[in-house]
Motif scaffolding. Structure first.
Motif, short mmCIF file in Angstrom:
data_model
loop_
_atom_site.label_atom_id
_atom_site.label_comp_id
_atom_site.label_asym_id
_atom_site.label_seq_id
_atom_site.Cartn_x
_atom_site.Cartn_y
_atom_site.Cartn_z
N ILE A 134 -1.29 10.80 -8.41
CA ILE A 134 -2.11 10.48 -7.24
C ILE A 134 -2.19 11.69 -6.31
CG2 ILE A 134 -2.35 9.00 -5.21
CD1 ILE A 134 -2.82 7.52 -7.81
N LYS A 135 -1.06 12.35 -6.06
CA LYS A 135 -1.04 13.49 -5.14
C LYS A 135 -1.89 14.64 -5.66
CE LYS A 135 3.45 12.30 -3.13
NZ LYS A 135 4.89 12.66 -3.03
N THR A 136 -1.84 14.87 -6.97
CA THR A 136 -2.67 15.93 -7.56
C THR A 136 -4.15 15.62 -7.39
OG1 THR A 136 -0.97 16.41 -9.23
CG2 THR A 136 -3.22 17.17 -9.70
N LEU A 137 -4.50 14.35 -7.61
CA LEU A 137 -5.89 13.92 -7.45
C LEU A 137 -6.37 14.11 -6.02
CD1 LEU A 137 -8.44 12.44 -8.53
CD2 LEU A 137 -7.32 10.29 -7.91
N LEU A 138 -5.53 13.75 -5.06
CA LEU A 138 -5.92 13.87 -3.66
C LEU A 138 -6.14 15.32 -3.25
CD1 LEU A 138 -3.60 11.16 -2.02
CD2 LEU A 138 -6.02 10.99 -2.61
N GLU A 139 -5.37 16.21 -3.83
CA GLU A 139 -5.58 17.64 -3.56
C GLU A 139 -6.92 18.10 -4.11
OE1 GLU A 139 -4.10 20.04 -1.74
OE2 GLU A 139 -3.02 18.30 -0.95
N GLU A 140 -7.29 17.61 -5.29
CA GLU A 140 -8.58 17.95 -5.89
C GLU A 140 -9.75 17.43 -5.05
OE1 GLU A 140 -8.66 16.42 -9.83
OE2 GLU A 140 -7.01 17.67 -10.56
N TRP A 141 -9.56 16.25 -4.46
CA TRP A 141 -10.65 15.60 -3.72
C TRP A 141 -10.73 16.03 -2.26
CZ3 TRP A 141 -10.59 9.70 -5.36
CH2 TRP A 141 -11.17 9.60 -6.64
N ARG A 142 -9.76 16.80 -1.81
CA ARG A 142 -9.74 17.16 -0.39
C ARG A 142 -11.08 17.78 0.02
NH1 ARG A 142 -5.66 17.48 3.13
NH2 ARG A 142 -4.11 17.26 1.47
N ASP A 143 -11.67 17.26 1.10
CA ASP A 143 -12.97 17.73 1.65
C ASP A 143 -14.16 17.38 0.77
OD1 ASP A 143 -11.62 18.85 3.85
OD2 ASP A 143 -11.29 20.73 2.76
N GLN A 144 -13.94 16.66 -0.34
CA GLN A 144 -15.06 16.27 -1.20
C GLN A 144 -15.47 14.82 -0.99
OE1 GLN A 144 -14.76 17.24 -5.39
NE2 GLN A 144 -13.44 19.02 -4.99
N VAL A 145 -14.57 13.99 -0.46
CA VAL A 145 -14.88 12.58 -0.22
C VAL A 145 -14.62 12.24 1.24
CG1 VAL A 145 -14.42 11.87 -2.59
CG2 VAL A 145 -12.56 11.84 -0.91
N GLU A 146 -15.38 11.26 1.75
CA GLU A 146 -15.24 10.83 3.14
C GLU A 146 -14.54 9.48 3.25
OE1 GLU A 146 -19.22 12.60 5.17
OE2 GLU A 146 -19.52 11.13 3.55
N SER A 147 -14.32 8.83 2.13
CA SER A 147 -13.69 7.51 2.10
C SER A 147 -13.19 7.27 0.68
CB SER A 147 -14.72 6.44 2.49
OG SER A 147 -14.16 5.16 2.49
N ILE A 148 -12.16 6.44 0.54
CA ILE A 148 -11.59 6.16 -0.79
C ILE A 148 -11.46 4.66 -1.00
CG2 ILE A 148 -9.50 6.32 -2.20
CD1 ILE A 148 -9.12 9.15 -1.26
N ALA A 149 -11.85 4.22 -2.21
CA ALA A 149 -11.68 2.83 -2.63
C ALA A 149 -10.57 2.76 -3.67
CB ALA A 149 -12.98 2.30 -3.22
N ILE A 150 -9.58 1.90 -3.44
CA ILE A 150 -8.45 1.73 -4.37
C ILE A 150 -8.60 0.39 -5.08
CG2 ILE A 150 -5.94 1.77 -4.63
CD1 ILE A 150 -5.83 2.91 -1.75
N VAL A 151 -8.58 0.42 -6.40
CA VAL A 151 -8.81 -0.80 -7.18
C VAL A 151 -7.73 -0.91 -8.26
CG1 VAL A 151 -10.49 -2.14 -8.48
CG2 VAL A 151 -11.29 -0.43 -6.84
N GLY A 152 -6.90 -1.95 -8.18
CA GLY A 152 -5.86 -2.15 -9.18
C GLY A 152 -6.18 -3.33 -10.08
N VAL A 153 -5.86 -3.20 -11.35
CA VAL A 153 -6.06 -4.29 -12.29
C VAL A 153 -5.15 -5.46 -11.89
CG1 VAL A 153 -5.90 -5.01 -14.70
CG2 VAL A 153 -6.65 -2.69 -14.13
N PHE A 154 -5.75 -6.63 -11.73
CA PHE A 154 -5.06 -7.85 -11.31
C PHE A 154 -4.26 -7.65 -10.01
CE2 PHE A 154 -5.89 -9.26 -15.69
CZ PHE A 154 -6.40 -10.53 -15.41
N SER A 155 -4.84 -6.86 -9.10
CA SER A 155 -4.19 -6.71 -7.79
C SER A 155 -4.32 -7.99 -6.98
CB SER A 155 -4.81 -5.54 -7.02
OG SER A 155 -6.19 -5.74 -6.81
N SER A 156 -5.17 -8.93 -7.45
CA SER A 156 -5.28 -10.22 -6.78
C SER A 156 -4.02 -11.06 -7.01
CB SER A 156 -6.51 -10.98 -7.26
OG SER A 156 -6.59 -10.99 -8.67
N ILE A 157 -3.20 -10.66 -8.00
CA ILE A 157 -1.91 -11.32 -8.22
C ILE A 157 -0.81 -10.56 -7.49
CG2 ILE A 157 -0.15 -11.84 -9.96
CD1 ILE A 157 -2.36 -12.45 -11.91
N LYS A 158 -0.88 -9.24 -7.58
CA LYS A 158 0.16 -8.40 -6.98
C LYS A 158 -0.49 -7.10 -6.52
CE LYS A 158 5.03 -7.53 -8.00
NZ LYS A 158 6.06 -7.52 -9.06
#
Length: 516
Positions: A134-158
């Motif tokens: 995750i930290k590596t990805l965030l460094e790559e995206w720095r200044d490239q995105v203005e908002s982030i959507a987080i989506v987990g498989v079956f996050s409606s359970i946990k």
């Protein structure tokens, strides 16, 4: 003590003032401006001038707006979104943005990443979260995105993995960076929930501009101490801060405001509501004073989602709908003169025949100059009215749950075009102030909180699950601006999952409370 309610429609911006007993003090209806903000300012100024009250006594101001809906439909003012899906490699066969309109993907940048994480349908871990990834990805995206959507498989359970990633993003990008977690927005169904979360993330700039503009408009008029709220699409309100977290909840708030306003004006809790505006007619159903919620996935701007939406049917029929006769065939709408009706309709000296002209010709309304429509053949006008009746009849039939005739509460400024009787309707209820029912609905609404999760009753009892869901719904209501000691439970919905061996149930709880 006074409350101001403003509702921005496609044709008109309505504004009203209520006293502490919810009695209407004054109302105005102004054309919706192209930039919307100007129309709000004009309506507010006109409202305060006509009401002649002490501005310091205005304690609450509410806004129902189409800004977020328009941004999605028009593909404008949207943020560049990065999508983090926790579910690699299990979900790699269907990638984020699958089946999205190409122009929408281009607007949002199309950035996404599939990373390790997610859960199985029974709450067992699918794969462990990798913080370094995750930290590596965030460094790559720095200044490239203005908002982030987080989506987990079956996050409606946990949803602990989604919340952990949210904390990582805050640590990397700062506390104010816009983040949307799917478990707090959508329902069961990975792709539809992901789509809703992406849209929510994309609306962060629009909602900031809208909320700031409304507050500034109030301050210009000398209203500085009022509590400010935006309308949600379930007929309730939310604070400015809450709206900035969940801007997608403002989509379709206009029709729900009208439904709530219709309930208040008619003092009816269970009925069907027809709201006729200048361009469209919206039909919804009141259940215990609140709009009936849609039970199926809803498309927003061509994108399939499963977040909370009202069950509404919209018909391209309004007071400004253009009437034509071509080769003996009568057509009504769906195009409309909209907010230019006072310039283009025949009764106002214009050259375009509208449904309002037909209503005036048949003596159903007394606006403009009736002599300017005297040349319209009466038989033709009656044929147009029959066409209008048929359009409404078909739409009402789609909202029925039985073949019996229904009661219909009629509201909206365009209600003058509706015939006195419609097949399938037992009686039509009209209210004196129905023309501004939307603004009234905005101003009398309560604050709501809703929580939805899949609970496994074999591992946690039904009573404990209900208590947990209700406590989390109450927290949402308090975040949205409700007074804690006024919150009460209004709805519990349980849906057993047939494929689960341990009595898993989708539990949805809704509470409402009074505004602070």
């Amino acid at each position: 003590m006074y409350k101001i309610g403003i509702d921005v429609g496609g044709t008109n911006t309505d504004a009203i003032i209520l006293d502490e007993h919810n009695h209407l003090i004054h109302s105005v209806k102004s054309p919706t401006s192209l930039d919307i903000k100007t129309g709000i300012e004009m309506s507010l100024r006109s409202l305060l001038q006509g009401a002649d009250i002490d501005k310091s006594q205005i304690t609450h101001a509410m806004l129902g707006t189409t800004q977020c809906t328009n941004a999605i439909v028009e593909r404008k003012k949207l943020a560049r979104v990065g999508v983090i899906r926790l579910g690699y490699p299990a979900t790699a066969s269907v990638l984020p943005y699958t089946a999205w309109p190409k122009d929408m993907v281009e607007q949002l940048s199309g950035q996404y990443a599939l990373v390790h994480g997610g859960y199985e349908y029974d709450g067992q871990i699918l794969s462990a979260l990798d913080g370094g990834e995750i930290k590596t990805l965030l460094e790559e995206w720095r200044d490239q995105v203005e908002s982030i959507a987080i989506v987990g498989v079956f996050s409606s359970i946990k949803n602990d993995q989604e919340l952990n990633v949210r904390e990582m993003i805050k640590e990397a990008y700062g506390e104010e960076f816009p983040i949307s977690c799917s478990s707090l927005i959508g329902s069961v169904g990975l792709i539809e929930r992901e789509n809703a979360t992406i849209l929510n993330a994309a609306l962060c700039k629009v909602i900031h501009t809208t909320a700031t503009g409304f507050v500034q408009a109030l301050e210009v008029e000398g209203i500085v101490d009022a509590q400010v709220y935006l309308c949600q699409n379930d007929g309730t309100l939310m604070s400015i801060d809450y709206a900035k977290q969940f801007p997608i909840l403002t989509i379709a708030c206009g029709p729900t405001n009208s439904i709530r306003g219709a309930s208040y004006l008619s003092q009816i809790q269970n009925t069907m509501v027809l709201d006729v505006g200048g361009t469209t007619s919206d039909i919804g159903v009141l259940q215990d004073g609140f709009p009936r919620e849609s039970s199926i996935a809803v498309e927003v701007g061509g994108i399939r989602t499963n977040f909370r939406m009202p069950d509404i049917i919209s018909v391209g029929l309004g007071g400004g709908s253009i009437v034509r006769a071509t080769d003996g065939q009568i057509t009504v709408g769906p195009d409309s003169v909209g907010y230019k009706i006072s310039e283009e309709a025949l009764v106002f000296g214009g050259s375009t025949m509208t449904t309002t002209d037909i209503a005036v010709r048949l003596g159903l309304a007394d606006i403009g100059d009736c002599h300017l429509v005297a040349h319209i053949d009466e038989a033709f006008a009656k044929a147009v009215q029959e066409k209008i009746s048929l359009m409404l009849e078909q739409a009402i039939d789609k909202m029925k749950t039985s073949s019996e005739d229904v009661q219909l509460v009629l509201v909206g400024g365009g209600g003058i075009i509706v015939p006195e009787s419609i097949r399938g309707v037992a009686n039509i209820v009209k209210s004196e102030n129905g023309g501004v029912a939307n603004a009234i609905g905005a101003s009398i609404a309560q604050i709501s909180g809703q929580y939805e999760q899949i609970y496994i009753y074999a591992k946690e009892s039904r009573e404990a699950s209900l208590k947990d869901a209700q406590e989390k719904a109450v927290k949402q209501a308090i975040l949205a601006g409700a007074l804690a000691n006024t919150i009460e439970l209004v709805e519990v919905e349980e849906t057993p999952l047939a494929y689960h061996p341990e009595n898993a149930t989708r539990l949805k709880v809704k509470v409402v409370g009074k505004m602070s």
